[in-house]
Design an enzyme around this catalytic site. Structure first.
Site, mmCIF file in Angstrom:
data_model
loop_
_atom_site.group_PDB
_atom_site.id
_atom_site.type_symbol
_atom_site.label_atom_id
_atom_site.label_comp_id
_atom_site.label_asym_id
_atom_site.label_seq_id
_atom_site.Cartn_x
_atom_site.Cartn_y
_atom_site.Cartn_z
ATOM 1 N N HIS A 3 47.190 46.591 12.590
ATOM 2 C CA HIS A 3 47.484 47.399 11.476
ATOM 3 C C HIS A 3 45.964 47.358 10.732
ATOM 4 C CE1 HIS A 3 51.536 48.362 12.208
ATOM 5 N NE2 HIS A 3 51.768 47.064 12.497
ATOM 6 N N PRO A 60 51.198 57.700 15.527
ATOM 7 C CA PRO A 60 51.112 58.914 14.720
ATOM 8 C C PRO A 60 50.131 58.949 13.663
ATOM 9 C CG PRO A 60 53.423 57.973 14.319
ATOM 10 C CD PRO A 60 52.583 57.387 15.447
ATOM 11 N N ASN A 61 49.358 59.934 13.347
ATOM 12 C CA ASN A 61 48.387 60.121 12.508
ATOM 13 C C ASN A 61 47.128 59.395 12.397
ATOM 14 O OD1 ASN A 61 50.000 61.978 10.977
ATOM 15 N ND2 ASN A 61 51.238 60.225 10.293
ATOM 16 N N ASN A 92 48.730 49.891 17.849
ATOM 17 C CA ASN A 92 49.000 50.297 16.214
ATOM 18 C C ASN A 92 49.818 51.327 16.145
ATOM 19 O OD1 ASN A 92 49.067 51.210 13.808
ATOM 20 N ND2 ASN A 92 46.577 50.852 13.579
ATOM 21 N N TYR A 150 42.700 53.526 4.572
ATOM 22 C CA TYR A 150 42.636 53.191 5.996
ATOM 23 C C TYR A 150 40.679 53.149 6.273
ATOM 24 C CZ TYR A 150 47.213 54.281 6.180
ATOM 25 O OH TYR A 150 48.578 54.320 6.040
ATOM 26 N N GLU A 181 50.025 43.387 18.101
ATOM 27 C CA GLU A 181 50.264 44.496 17.140
ATOM 28 C C GLU A 181 49.128 44.482 15.867
ATOM 29 O OE1 GLU A 181 53.529 45.302 13.539
ATOM 30 O OE2 GLU A 181 53.879 43.822 14.740
ATOM 31 N N ARG A 193 51.998 46.430 0.944
ATOM 32 C CA ARG A 193 52.115 47.891 0.696
ATOM 33 C C ARG A 193 53.671 48.266 0.326
ATOM 34 N NH1 ARG A 193 49.479 51.535 4.770
ATOM 35 N NH2 ARG A 193 49.912 53.182 3.154
ATOM 36 N N ARG A 241 41.956 60.815 6.617
ATOM 37 C CA ARG A 241 43.322 60.656 5.819
ATOM 38 C C ARG A 241 43.181 59.469 5.190
ATOM 39 N NH1 ARG A 241 48.077 57.357 8.453
ATOM 40 N NH2 ARG A 241 49.748 57.794 6.883
ATOM 41 N N ALA A 294 53.450 54.689 11.697
ATOM 42 C CA ALA A 294 54.838 54.479 11.151
ATOM 43 C C ALA A 294 55.870 54.166 12.012
ATOM 44 C CB ALA A 294 55.242 55.955 10.356
#
Length: 146
Positions: free
Chosen positions: A100, A10-11, A74, A23, A98, A107, A18, A77
């Site tokens: 990111h 998502p996103n 990736n 990012y 994985e 964070r 964004r 969330a």
């Protein structure tokens, strides 16, 4: 030729727009282009899917079995919430890295927990778009030595 499926959650379709301070300005299309070029140099095939829907990602993982030799995910969330996605990866028994863009461990505390890391061969975070290329390198090495 071994193939890798790169899934984005998502996103991630909003990359470049964004929160560029978190990012970066690289778009998802830019990442896909870089991955395609890099995969070619490694002798890997690569396919992409982005979805904002958990079930679509789970279906893609299930469908990867027998087609792809590696996964890069990736999950956005869903990394921190989706036991179902973790179970899907575990069930297909395909090596998964994985990724990111940001360092999730630097964070907010809720981002420090990754369900996917429990079924990943490794996690790459904090290197921006370069992390995807690093994941391709890692999977290529894994596929050659296994």
């Amino acid at each position: 030729m071994p193939s890798v499926l790169i899934l984005n959650g998502p996103n991630l379709n909003l990359l470049g727009q964004r929160q560029p301070e978190v990012y970066g300005s690289t778009t998802l299309d830019d990442i896909e282009t870089a991955c395609t070029t890099h995969a070619d140099t490694l002798g890997l095939g690569v396919s992409f899917l982005q979805s904002n829907h958990e079930g679509v990602l789970i279906d893609a993982v299930h469908e990867a079995k027998g087609t792809y030799q590696g996964l890069i995910i990736n999950a956005g969330a869903y990394t921190h919430t989706s036991i179902a996605l973790m179970d899907a990866v575990a069930s297909v028994e395909i090596p998964m890295v994985e990724v990111h863009l940001s360092n999730i461990h630097a964070r907010e505390p809720f981002r420090h927990v990754s369900y996917l890391s429990k079924v990943a061969v490794g996690q790459i975070c904090g290197f921006g778009a370069q992390g995807y290329l690093m994941a391709l390198d890692a999977l290529k090495e894994r596929l050659v030595t296994s």
